[in-house]
Scaffold this motif. Sequence first.
Motif, PDB file in Angstrom:
ATOM      1  N   GLU A  34      23.931 107.055  17.229  1.00  0.00           N
ATOM      2  CA  GLU A  34      23.948 107.955  15.328  1.00  0.00           C
ATOM      3  C   GLU A  34      25.578 107.870  14.725  1.00  0.00           C
ATOM      4  O   GLU A  34      26.247 108.069  14.954  1.00  0.00           O
ATOM      5  N   ASN A  35      25.201 107.577  13.554  1.00  0.00           N
ATOM      6  CA  ASN A  35      26.011 107.683  12.454  1.00  0.00           C
ATOM      7  C   ASN A  35      27.449 107.194  12.701  1.00  0.00           C
ATOM      8  O   ASN A  35      28.661 107.033  12.463  1.00  0.00           O
ATOM      9  N   ILE A  36      26.490 105.686  13.262  1.00  0.00           N
ATOM     10  CA  ILE A  36      28.017 104.383  13.732  1.00  0.00           C
ATOM     11  C   ILE A  36      27.933 103.299  12.912  1.00  0.00           C
ATOM     12  O   ILE A  36      26.360 103.350  12.889  1.00  0.00           O
ATOM     13  N   VAL A  37      28.416 103.261  12.054  1.00  0.00           N
ATOM     14  CA  VAL A  37      28.015 101.462  11.329  1.00  0.00           C
ATOM     15  C   VAL A  37      29.389 100.762  11.962  1.00  0.00           C
ATOM     16  O   VAL A  37      30.409 101.067  12.069  1.00  0.00           O
ATOM     17  N   LEU A  38      28.167  99.196  12.031  1.00  0.00           N
ATOM     18  CA  LEU A  38      29.312  98.326  12.708  1.00  0.00           C
ATOM     19  C   LEU A  38      29.107  96.934  11.589  1.00  0.00           C
ATOM     20  O   LEU A  38      28.732  96.804  11.300  1.00  0.00           O
ATOM     21  N   LYS A  39      30.389  96.757  11.678  1.00  0.00           N
ATOM     22  CA  LYS A  39      30.295  95.380  10.865  1.00  0.00           C
ATOM     23  C   LYS A  39      31.916  94.244  11.560  1.00  0.00           C
ATOM     24  O   LYS A  39      32.102  94.377  12.562  1.00  0.00           O
ATOM     25  N   GLY A  40      31.018  92.876  11.232  1.00  0.00           N
ATOM     26  CA  GLY A  40      30.913  92.012  12.015  1.00  0.00           C
ATOM     27  C   GLY A  40      30.423  90.300  11.299  1.00  0.00           C
ATOM     28  O   GLY A  40      29.865  90.972   9.813  1.00  0.00           O
ATOM     29  N   ASN A  41      30.494  89.317  12.142  1.00  0.00           N
ATOM     30  CA  ASN A  41      29.781  88.328  11.021  1.00  0.00           C
ATOM     31  C   ASN A  41      28.315  88.526  11.815  1.00  0.00           C
ATOM     32  O   ASN A  41      27.904  88.638  12.194  1.00  0.00           O
ATOM     33  N   ILE A  42      27.514  87.978  10.253  1.00  0.00           N
ATOM     34  CA  ILE A  42      26.363  88.510  10.399  1.00  0.00           C
ATOM     35  C   ILE A  42      25.398  87.443  10.743  1.00  0.00           C
ATOM     36  O   ILE A  42      25.651  86.542  10.453  1.00  0.00           O
ATOM     37  N   ALA A  43      24.625  87.986  11.737  1.00  0.00           N
ATOM     38  CA  ALA A  43      23.450  86.905  11.707  1.00  0.00           C
ATOM     39  C   ALA A  43      22.383  86.536  10.936  1.00  0.00           C
ATOM     40  O   ALA A  43      22.006  86.420  10.627  1.00  0.00           O
ATOM     41  N   THR A  44      22.148  87.623  10.553  1.00  0.00           N
ATOM     42  CA  THR A  44      20.804  87.828   9.530  1.00  0.00           C
ATOM     43  C   THR A  44      20.793  89.975   9.238  1.00  0.00           C
ATOM     44  O   THR A  44      21.272  90.703  10.023  1.00  0.00           O
ATOM     45  N   VAL A  45      20.253  89.761   8.128  1.00  0.00           N
ATOM     46  CA  VAL A  45      19.774  91.330   7.854  1.00  0.00           C
ATOM     47  C   VAL A  45      18.344  91.658   6.493  1.00  0.00           C
ATOM     48  O   VAL A  45      17.812  90.604   6.289  1.00  0.00           O
ATOM     49  N   LYS A  46      17.432  92.036   7.282  1.00  0.00           N
ATOM     50  CA  LYS A  46      16.286  92.512   7.646  1.00  0.00           C
ATOM     51  C   LYS A  46      15.739  93.791   6.175  1.00  0.00           C
ATOM     52  O   LYS A  46      16.727  94.940   6.566  1.00  0.00           O
ATOM     53  N   THR A  47      15.557  93.723   5.457  1.00  0.00           N
ATOM     54  CA  THR A  47      15.181  95.001   4.487  1.00  0.00           C
ATOM     55  C   THR A  47      13.807  94.899   4.212  1.00  0.00           C
ATOM     56  O   THR A  47      13.828  95.489   3.184  1.00  0.00           O
ATOM     57  N   SER A  48      12.611  94.222   4.401  1.00  0.00           N
ATOM     58  CA  SER A  48      11.552  94.452   4.960  1.00  0.00           C
ATOM     59  C   SER A  48      11.310  95.647   4.641  1.00  0.00           C
ATOM     60  O   SER A  48      11.691  95.956   6.649  1.00  0.00           O
ATOM     61  N   LYS A  49      10.190  96.475   4.597  1.00  0.00           N
ATOM     62  CA  LYS A  49       9.737  98.141   5.797  1.00  0.00           C
ATOM     63  C   LYS A  49       9.276  97.522   7.134  1.00  0.00           C
ATOM     64  O   LYS A  49       9.344  98.693   7.565  1.00  0.00           O
TER      65      LYS A  49
END
Length: 96
Positions: free
Chosen positions: A30-45
């Motif tokens: 919790e409270n950690i964001v990871l960054k790198g090469n993105i495979a996919t981003v999903k924003t649906s509910k």
Amino acid sequence: MKKLLKVSFAFFVFLSAQGLEAEMMFEPKENIVLKGNIATVKTSKKYRSVGACQALFESRNSCVAFTLNTQKGSCTILKNVSSDGINEEAVSGLRQ
């Protein structure tokens, strides 16, 4: 016959335990964001819970991490991790 049943049962328990271990190859942070090469981003509910984001991540064998941003409602699946940071609206998992 009883011995065969015992051996079969023990083998089944062993395989089941192996499957459970494979499902939990990371511990959500919790409270950690990871960054790198993105495979996919999903924003649906559908992907706005930790469990749903985790399931999407686990379905991608070539990916190493996920970050769920609860404020934005986005599930990001990463091919690799280049950095991490603190974000109170994030939950992340890193494959071990």
